[in-house]
Design an enzyme around this catalytic site. Structure first.
Site, PDB file in Angstrom:
ATOM      1  CB  SER A  89     -19.903  32.757 -27.889  1.00 45.32           C
ATOM      2  OG  SER A  89     -21.015  31.855 -28.478  1.00 45.32           O
ATOM      3  N   GLY A  90     -17.038  32.842 -27.085  1.00 45.04           N
ATOM      4  CA  GLY A  90     -16.000  33.855 -26.531  1.00 45.04           C
ATOM      5  C   GLY A  90     -14.600  32.467 -26.254  1.00 45.04           C
ATOM      6  CB  SER A  91     -11.081  33.839 -25.892  1.00 37.82           C
ATOM      7  OG  SER A  91     -11.323  34.862 -24.774  1.00 37.82           O
ATOM      8  CB  THR A  92     -13.410  33.054 -20.799  1.00 38.56           C
ATOM      9  OG1 THR A  92     -13.141  34.317 -21.008  1.00 38.56           O
ATOM     10  CG2 THR A  92     -13.337  32.338 -19.479  1.00 38.56           C
ATOM     11  CE  LYS A 146     -23.356  36.619 -22.110  1.00 35.27           C
ATOM     12  NZ  LYS A 146     -21.843  36.043 -22.500  1.00 35.27           N
ATOM     13  N   GLY A 158     -19.491  41.121 -27.085  1.00 33.46           N
ATOM     14  CA  GLY A 158     -18.343  41.436 -27.654  1.00 33.46           C
ATOM     15  C   GLY A 158     -18.104  40.341 -28.823  1.00 33.46           C
ATOM     16  N   GLY A 159     -18.587  39.144 -28.795  1.00 37.66           N
ATOM     17  CA  GLY A 159     -18.660  38.302 -30.045  1.00 37.66           C
ATOM     18  C   GLY A 159     -19.591  38.253 -30.758  1.00 37.66           C
ATOM     19  CD  GLU A 188     -23.009  34.850 -25.791  1.00 33.38           C
ATOM     20  OE1 GLU A 188     -23.270  36.334 -25.463  1.00 33.38           O
ATOM     21  OE2 GLU A 188     -21.874  34.528 -26.006  1.00 33.38           O
ATOM     22  CE  LYS A 230     -13.045  40.155 -20.936  1.00 33.45           C
ATOM     23  NZ  LYS A 230     -14.004  39.259 -21.496  1.00 33.45           N
TER      24      LYS A 230
END
Ligand code: DER
Length: 239
Positions: free
Chosen positions: A30-33, A99, A101-102, A108, A126
């Site tokens: 998950s996340g923006s990466t 981990k 943040g989201g 995960e 990071k």
């Protein structure tokens, strides 16, 4: 932006180095990466991807798999995963990471554990020496709503994380609610304590009402960080 470019760089290198034709069951974080990870996997071609199944780590991850026209699978059907690639909020010298943040760290961690290979991808922010030094507001902790006040009290008075706080939503009145219907607490710990993240994780995990802790200790085999100058830094699990 340089940060987005560095995310793409890390994601592309990680896919090129760890996702081969023989890898059929792939965990998507998950996340923006992670969207850049999926972008690179799609570039491997329909022919290859039609024989693969992609396991999501939450709502956002599921939507990403669906919108990329990749086969969606479930961890119930595929309890063992070939490779899971995910983002992180911070990664230290020993590949321990923060981990959550989201607010996705429970699923995960399930997919990280289920994977034969677990790879982290992140931008240069990071890449830290010790956890708790970058911008993270502390250790994310998923808790059942019924117990959140008790967990907070124990964090403040037993574990000494005095400013631990319930994560409040920005686009909703009240707290953030995870994909599992739980609350998130962010609990800061001192630099010294975060030198032994496993100990912090174990102590938090023992608090009644805690579902999962956003500390992933010695789980990843490698972490890729895109840098502003277009280079990539790799941290590998020794041994
Ligand atoms: O919540 C998580 O652990 C996610 O992986 C996330 O923190 C990574 O965030 P980013 O890829 O958007 O930086």
């Amino acid at each position: 932006s340089p940060i987005e470019q560095s995310k793409r760089l890390a994601a592309y290198i990680a896919v090129d180095k760890h996702i081969f034709p023989e890898h059929k069951i792939i965990g998507i974080g998950s996340g923006s990466t992670v969207p850049y990870v999926v972008e690179r996997i799609v570039q491997q071609g329909k022919e290859l991807n039609k024989d693969r199944v992609f396991i999501p780590t939450g709502f956002q991850s599921k939507e990403l798999i669906i919108s990329s026209n990749l086969n969606l699978g479930d961890v119930d059907q595929f309890p063992t995963i070939d490779v899971t690639i995910d983002g992180a909020d911070e990664v230290d010298l020993e590949l321990n990471c923060i981990k959550g943040g989201g607010a996705c760290h429970l699923r995960e961690k399930v997919l990280a554990e289920a994977a034969k290979t677990f790879i982290l991808v992140a931008d240069y922010r990071k890449n830290v020496e010790y956890l708790g030094t970058a911008f993270t507001p502390g250790v994310p902790i998923e808790v059942v709503p019924f117990a959140y006040a008790k967990v907070l009290q124990n964090l403040h008075h037993v574990l000494g994380s005095r400013t631990a706080a319930l994560r409040m939503a920005k686009a909703k009145a009240g707290p953030v609610v995870s994909d599992n219907g739980n609350f998130i607490i962010d609990a800061p710990f001192s630099r010294e304590e975060m030198m032994n993240p496993y100990s912090v994780m174990a102590r938090i995990k023992m608090l009644t009402g805690v579902v999962e802790v956003g500390l992933f200790c010695h789980m990843a085999q490698a972490a890729y960080f895109g840098n502003q100058d277009g280079s990539v830094t790799v941290k590998r699990m020794e041994g």
